[in-house]
Design a protein around this motif. Sequence first.
Motif, PDB file in Angstrom:
ATOM      1  N   GLY A 240      66.269 -17.386 -19.358  1.00  0.00           N
ATOM      2  CA  GLY A 240      64.951 -17.031 -18.828  1.00  0.00           C
ATOM      3  C   GLY A 240      64.987 -16.455 -17.423  1.00  0.00           C
ATOM      4  N   SER A 242      65.168 -13.198 -16.510  1.00  0.00           N
ATOM      5  CA  SER A 242      64.259 -12.057 -16.370  1.00  0.00           C
ATOM      6  C   SER A 242      62.812 -12.530 -16.404  1.00  0.00           C
ATOM      7  CB  SER A 242      64.503 -11.041 -17.490  1.00  0.00           C
ATOM      8  OG  SER A 242      65.842 -10.569 -17.425  1.00  0.00           O
ATOM      9  N   THR A 263      69.531  -8.288 -20.503  1.00  0.00           N
ATOM     10  CA  THR A 263      69.651  -7.599 -19.217  1.00  0.00           C
ATOM     11  C   THR A 263      71.095  -7.154 -19.026  1.00  0.00           C
ATOM     12  OG1 THR A 263      67.928  -9.023 -18.336  1.00  0.00           O
ATOM     13  CG2 THR A 263      69.242  -7.804 -16.733  1.00  0.00           C
ATOM     14  N   ALA A 284      72.532  -9.688 -15.152  1.00  0.00           N
ATOM     15  CA  ALA A 284      72.968  -9.877 -16.536  1.00  0.00           C
ATOM     16  C   ALA A 284      73.468 -11.304 -16.697  1.00  0.00           C
ATOM     17  CB  ALA A 284      74.085  -8.886 -16.867  1.00  0.00           C
ATOM     18  N   ASN A 347      64.661 -24.269 -16.452  1.00  0.00           N
ATOM     19  CA  ASN A 347      63.581 -23.472 -17.048  1.00  0.00           C
ATOM     20  C   ASN A 347      63.202 -23.994 -18.447  1.00  0.00           C
ATOM     21  OD1 ASN A 347      61.711 -21.374 -17.180  1.00  0.00           O
ATOM     22  ND2 ASN A 347      63.172 -20.022 -18.228  1.00  0.00           N
TER      23      ASN A 347
HETATM   24  N1  LIG Z   1      59.202 -21.576 -23.991  1.00  0.00           N
HETATM   25  C1  LIG Z   1      59.706 -20.848 -23.038  1.00  0.00           C
HETATM   26  N2  LIG Z   1      60.418 -19.755 -23.312  1.00  0.00           N
HETATM   27  C2  LIG Z   1      60.930 -19.034 -22.296  1.00  0.00           C
HETATM   28  C3  LIG Z   1      60.710 -19.396 -20.937  1.00  0.00           C
HETATM   29  N3  LIG Z   1      61.345 -18.497 -20.152  1.00  0.00           N
HETATM   30  C4  LIG Z   1      61.916 -17.583 -20.990  1.00  0.00           C
HETATM   31  N4  LIG Z   1      61.658 -17.915 -22.280  1.00  0.00           N
HETATM   32  C5  LIG Z   1      62.118 -17.175 -23.449  1.00  0.00           C
HETATM   33  O1  LIG Z   1      63.542 -17.177 -23.462  1.00  0.00           O
HETATM   34  C6  LIG Z   1      64.029 -15.934 -23.981  1.00  0.00           C
HETATM   35  C7  LIG Z   1      64.968 -15.288 -22.998  1.00  0.00           C
HETATM   36  O2  LIG Z   1      64.254 -14.909 -21.840  1.00  0.00           O
HETATM   37  P1  LIG Z   1      64.808 -13.850 -20.809  1.00  0.00           P
HETATM   38  O3  LIG Z   1      63.928 -13.897 -19.630  1.00  0.00           O
HETATM   39  O4  LIG Z   1      65.019 -12.537 -21.467  1.00  0.00           O
HETATM   40  O5  LIG Z   1      66.219 -14.519 -20.493  1.00  0.00           O
HETATM   41  P2  LIG Z   1      67.413 -13.935 -19.598  1.00  0.00           P
HETATM   42  O6  LIG Z   1      68.050 -15.095 -18.947  1.00  0.00           O
HETATM   43  O7  LIG Z   1      66.956 -12.832 -18.746  1.00  0.00           O
HETATM   44  O8  LIG Z   1      68.380 -13.386 -20.709  1.00  0.00           O
HETATM   45  P3  LIG Z   1      69.525 -12.257 -20.585  1.00  0.00           P
HETATM   46  O9  LIG Z   1      68.931 -11.069 -19.952  1.00  0.00           O
HETATM   47  O10 LIG Z   1      69.899 -12.019 -22.000  1.00  0.00           O
HETATM   48  O11 LIG Z   1      70.631 -12.841 -19.807  1.00  0.00           O
HETATM   49  C8  LIG Z   1      62.796 -15.097 -24.284  1.00  0.00           C
HETATM   50  O12 LIG Z   1      62.493 -15.223 -25.641  1.00  0.00           O
HETATM   51  C9  LIG Z   1      61.707 -15.734 -23.444  1.00  0.00           C
HETATM   52  O13 LIG Z   1      60.431 -15.538 -23.963  1.00  0.00           O
HETATM   53  C10 LIG Z   1      59.948 -20.576 -20.680  1.00  0.00           C
HETATM   54  O14 LIG Z   1      59.713 -20.981 -19.545  1.00  0.00           O
HETATM   55  N5  LIG Z   1      59.482 -21.248 -21.751  1.00  0.00           N
END
Ligand SMILES: Nc1nc2c(ncn2[C@@H]2O[C@H](COP(=O)(O)OP(=O)(O)OP(=O)(O)O)[C@@H](O)[C@H]2O)c(=O)[nH]1
Length: 459
Positions: A240, A242, A263, A284, A347
């Motif tokens: 999460g 991003s 990312t 990333a 998160n």
């Molecule tokens: N329930 C819930 N889902 C979340 C939360 N934050 C992120 N997500 C979900 O987790 C997934 C990944 O979120 P991203 O923000 O793309 O995660 P990231 O760490 O940037 O991932 P990468 O770019 O692949 O490294 C998505 O489906 C989001 O909707 C949260 O606080 N609660």
Amino acid sequence: MCAAPAGSLARLRDPIAAVATASGRGAVGIVRASGRNLVPLVTALFGRALEPRVATLLPFSAADGSLLDRGLAIHFPAPHSYTGEDVLELQAHGGPVLLQLLLARCLEAGADIGLRLAEPGEFTERAFLNDKLDLAQAEAVADLIDASTEAAARSAARSLAGAFSAEVAALAERIVRLRTLVEATLDFPEEEIDFLEKAGARAQLDAVAAAVEAALASARQGALLREGMTVVIAGQPNVGKSSLLNALAGAELAIVTAVPGTTRDRIGETIQIEGVPLHVTDTAGLRDEAGDEVERIGIGRSWEAIAGADAVLFVHDLTRRGEPAYEAAEAAIAARLPAAGVLHVHNKADLAAAPADGIGLSARTGDGLEALRGELLRRAGWQARPEGVFIARARHVDALRRTREHLARAQDHAALRDAALDLLAEELRLAHQALGEITGAFGSEDLLGEIFGRFCIGK
Ligand SMILES: Nc1nc2c(ncn2[C@@H]2O[C@H](COP(=O)(O)OP(=O)(O)OP(=O)(O)O)[C@@H](O)[C@H]2O)c(=O)[nH]1
Ligand SMILES: [Mg+2]
């Protein structure tokens, strides 16, 4: 456009000209000239003299007499001008081509008096050399122009108006009084200790050291407003990161999907918390087996960003706690993170309970974001005091820190029974000198080149 100026003194005698307004299109654009005597230039351009400090609507013509524009011309005779020299301002319409034509026309009309293109910061440098501004105020000009938050702009305006300089001058005056006392006593060695005691020199020294300490604290705040802090969001894929960037920025900047490895590149945004600029970078996700070459390069960049950050938000996924592969990867990342400046963010608190240590939040619902913002400000060393902060630079913080060190050594000498007055006097002299660097009372040519070279042309 901001190259270092040449260090020769002869260049200070040349009349100079430049476009003073930002490049690009605008309603109004200004061409500005400064020099010891610009009457020949005014006459060559308009065939007449201009009433001092009165805006006159005139045609601006090319050398062949063809019309370029009509606008306002203002002549500020020395010393009542920004630079302290003769200044001519031509206010025309703000088209980049038009302004370049107007500037070329000025250079041509001023060829006889040696008019040349200004170097970066040269107008403000002249204002400094002609005592219109001190060094801290000149820097505040650049800081006001560059301010990225309202708080930074307001504190730059305070510095420009002289608030910081006045505080520095008051401190310098107190040090000078002490120096006079000590040096006078040096001339009458028989009475030395007695005399210093009578004059309360030690109490004065303690008081001024405390005042420098207070100035240092507010300069640190000012430097923070100016420079801000770099924050990198890091962690495994899909935790999460991003989503957190988007939540902090209040905008959909980075793509969020349920696919791990979404990312690929760094995405940065400057956000502000209580006026402190935070340069936040989403990276990333870190993992050993990258999906492809793009992701592998992205992960390399993540580590580079982490190495250069003031603070790292290490994001954990509460829904995956206890999974062996996840925990092993967490430990591997933790081992590579810098020892200081890491903030643990748990998160997805909307789905699972957060542990007591670190910050639990939900990037999805926004719960816990306030606590994160507060913690970031605390880490940055920000103490809310809306009034009284003036913009400051690392240079000022450093000069105040050295002033304080010399005063501390002076205090040590003064505390000895048979105080070595010559050593005490020397530390006070060094403290005074360090303080003087801030306003330019003791400035070197190199320092001036360094400061004004960072301005843009026309300032
Ligand atoms: N329930 C819930 N889902 C979340 C939360 N934050 C992120 N997500 C979900 O987790 C997934 C990944 O979120 P991203 O923000 O793309 O995660 P990231 O760490 O940037 O991932 P990468 O770019 O692949 O490294 C998505 O489906 C989001 O909707 C949260 O606080 N609660
Ligand atoms: Mg992402």
